[in-house]
Structures are given as C-alpha cells and as structure tokens.
Write an enzyme that holds these catalytic residues in place. Structure first.
Site, mmCIF file in Angstrom:
data_model
loop_
_atom_site.group_PDB
_atom_site.id
_atom_site.type_symbol
_atom_site.label_atom_id
_atom_site.label_comp_id
_atom_site.label_asym_id
_atom_site.label_seq_id
_atom_site.Cartn_x
_atom_site.Cartn_y
_atom_site.Cartn_z
ATOM 1 N N ARG A 146 0.665 -1.391 -0.338
ATOM 2 C CA ARG A 146 -0.216 -0.034 0.258
ATOM 3 C C ARG A 146 0.859 1.608 0.188
ATOM 4 O O ARG A 146 0.217 2.271 -0.362
ATOM 5 C CB ARG A 146 -1.111 0.053 1.239
ATOM 6 N N LYS A 178 -2.408 6.645 1.403
ATOM 7 C CA LYS A 178 -2.107 7.077 2.910
ATOM 8 C C LYS A 178 -1.864 8.774 2.672
ATOM 9 O O LYS A 178 -0.406 8.765 2.991
ATOM 10 C CB LYS A 178 -2.079 6.103 3.542
ATOM 11 N N GLU A 230 -16.397 6.483 3.900
ATOM 12 C CA GLU A 230 -15.677 6.086 5.706
ATOM 13 C C GLU A 230 -15.952 6.790 6.725
ATOM 14 O O GLU A 230 -16.932 7.980 6.605
ATOM 15 C CB GLU A 230 -14.522 6.780 5.183
#
Length: 346
Positions: free
Chosen positions: A87, A189, A225
């Site tokens: 990721r 992220k 989210e």
C-alpha cells in the site's frame, strides 16, 4: 538538545494511552541519485529535513500504521505487513514518490521491533507496539515538481488497547465536508488527507459525536469512510457490506474482515451503500488498525438519528469478528496462511 529516551520501567502496560514515546531505535533509509541506500537503525528521533523539502511544502508525505503483538509464548507477531508494504508503494506512485522496496520494508519493521523488543507490551495486557513507517520528499525544491531525494523511516511506540473495558458503540454524524476529492488522493495514505479531516472531526466531537461519516464527494449520498476508518454494515439477511469507491483508503483490517466474514458464514461484498439505506443493517462498525473494530451505535443524517443494534452493547456478529481477528493477531488462533509473520528476537 538531548533526547530523553523512554525506558521499559516508565510504563504501566495495563494503563497505556495512544501516545508517542521516544524509544531507543528507529530505522531510516535515504533515497539519492535514483536509489535507496541499505538503511539501518538510528537513535535520534530528529529528522534531517531540508527547508525546501517537498514533504514540507507540496505534500509529498505518506505513511502506514501497523502493530507488533506479543504472543503467549513470549514471541512477537506482525500482522500482514506485506499489505502495508504494497500500500505504501501505491501511495508513493500516486504522489510521484520513490517506491520503497517491499522486502526491505518488512525487514525494516523486524529490525525496529527486535531493537525495541523490551517495549513490546506483555501478552494479555491488550497493549501493542505501534509501528509507523513513513516517507517524505526531501532536498531543495522550489518549483512544483517531485523531489529527487526521499527519507523513509519506521519508528515505534507502545500503545494501549483502544477500548478500555471492551467494545463500546459510539455515535457518528454526517456533514458537508468531503474527506477526499473524486479522482483525488483518497486511496493513498497521504498526510494531507488527514490534515483535511481535522476540522470536520473537531466539529463532530464538539457536537457530541465520535466522528464524521464522510459521503461520496460527487453526490453526497453514498457512505465512504467513518473518520479515518472504513465502514461496514451487517445486514439482517447475513451480508457483510463495505463501501466501494475510488476515493476510499483500502484498509488492511477491512480486507481481513471481508475474508473472516466469509469464513464465518456471512456473505462479504464491496458495494455502494446509500446513507438512505441504513435500515438494511442489523449491526454496523468502523474498522482500522488502531481500534480493529469500533461498533457504531448510531448515525445521524440531516437531523435524523438511525440506531443500529444498540447504542450501549456490541452486536453479536461484530463481537465474533473482533474476537476472531484479535485471536489471529495475538497468535491464539491460526489464521489464513501468511497473515502472521514472526519477528526473530535473538
């Protein structure tokens, strides 16, 4: 300025918060002239960052979060570090940063845990050693373009159980803010995503809610989210649903729970979930590394409050999923092949 390092004797392992502590060692590597160096352990918690670094001015900063778990036999587990390694590479690609090699990433985690092994909390305390890998653009850059130099680091800090006294449902609320733009950096992220969430989160907290339910940035109708965590809902007919969108961060916990839900007889699916269709769910929760699962007691949208299983008690499926996942992480139960990685401590 002398850096005061933490000592194992400083901690009450049964009463830890979720805070930073300056441990003796961290891993650091540098990218220059088109390649990463071998990297290694360092003692200083102060980073050498250029004043014109892109990580300071243009948002070239990405990070990960995962934990090291003390087993009953005294050993230490990492949980699916390969997924974090992959990721952070995807995040790097999105922000035009240098990819840190996946194998070197996992070895860096092991080095940091081994070097700070006295700070991995004892089995049974509910506490863990939190690991924060991150990468920033460094070197002098004035124009808006990618850096030529990067710094990668992994630091560690002991943290307590996110919930003291068990899982407790909390309340969430929608608002007009977007977590990420459609076609933006939601799947990465990236530090900027979290900076943008601080004001909405503050307003939700001041209004008495745990955090914000972010809706999709185009229609403001579909759930994306919950704060910095992924959403799941368990329907009355036994489906485990979680939102599918190009602007959602692909959570390691989410994909783990999707697999475990199927193992337990639920029907897992990533799909569009309208904020207007909450009645289909018997239980709901937020999922992520820090809390594993945070039961959602209610969601308030346009002034209307919808209560799921209970505002005070965790639902049975949510509890089963939490128990199964944490048992794998702590080494109490076997999980799917490759999910748990042992850290050699000798």
């Amino acid at each position: 300025m002398t850096e005061k390092k933490a000592q194992p004797s400083d901690f009450d392992w049964n009463d830890l918060g979720f805070e930073y502590h300056d441990l003796p060692y961290r891993y650091r590597a540098y990218y220059k002239a088109g390649q990463w160096n071998a990297g290694g352990l360092e003692t200083s918690s102060t980073l050498p960052v250029h004043e014109a670094a892109t990580g300071l001015h243009y948002g070239q900063n990405i990070f990960e979060g995962l934990k090291a778990y003390r087993r009953k036999d005294g050993g230490v587990n990492l949980f699916r570090p390969d997924m974090n390694a992959a990721r952070i590479q995807r995040s790097a690609d999105r922000l035009l940063m240098a990819e840190f090699p996946q194998e070197q990433f996992v070895e860096a985690l092991k080095e940091v845990v081994k070097a700070n092994q006295d700070f991995v909390p004892p089995y049974g305390t509910g506490a863990t050693l939190y690991l924060r890998p991150f990468e920033i653009g460094n070197g002098p850059v004035v124009g808006v373009h990618p850096a030529d130099e990067y710094v990668f680091e992994v630091y560690a800090t002991p943290v307590g159980a996110y919930y003291k006294g068990g899982l407790t449902p909390t309340a969430y609320v929608t608002n007009s803010y977007d977590r990420a733009a459609h076609g933006g950096t939601g799947q990465a992220k990236a530090g900027g995503n979290y900076a943008a969430s601080m004001l909405p989160g503050k307003e939700a907290h001041e209004a008495g809610y745990s955090d914000v339910v972010y809706l999709d940035p185009r229609l403001h109708e579909n759930i994306e989210e919950l704060g910095s965590a992924n959403f799941f809902g368990i329907t009355k007919d036994g489906r485990f649903l979680t939102p599918k969108s190009p602007s959602i961060l692909p959570s390691v916990t989410k994909y783990s729970l999707l697999a475990l839900a199927e193992e337990m007889g639920l029907q897992p699916e990533e799909t569009t979930i309208s904020i207007n269709d909450l009645d289909q769910f018997a239980e709901a929760g937020a999922m992520g590394t820090a809390a594993v699962i945070s039961p959602v007691g209610s969601i308030t949208h346009n002034g209307k409050k919808h209560v799921f299983y209970s505002e005070t008690e965790v639902g049975p499926w949510t509890q089963k999923l939490y128990d199964r996942l944490t048992a794998i992480q702590n080494g109490d139960e076997p999980g799917p092949e490759g999910w748990v990685v042992d850290v050699p401590l000798k």
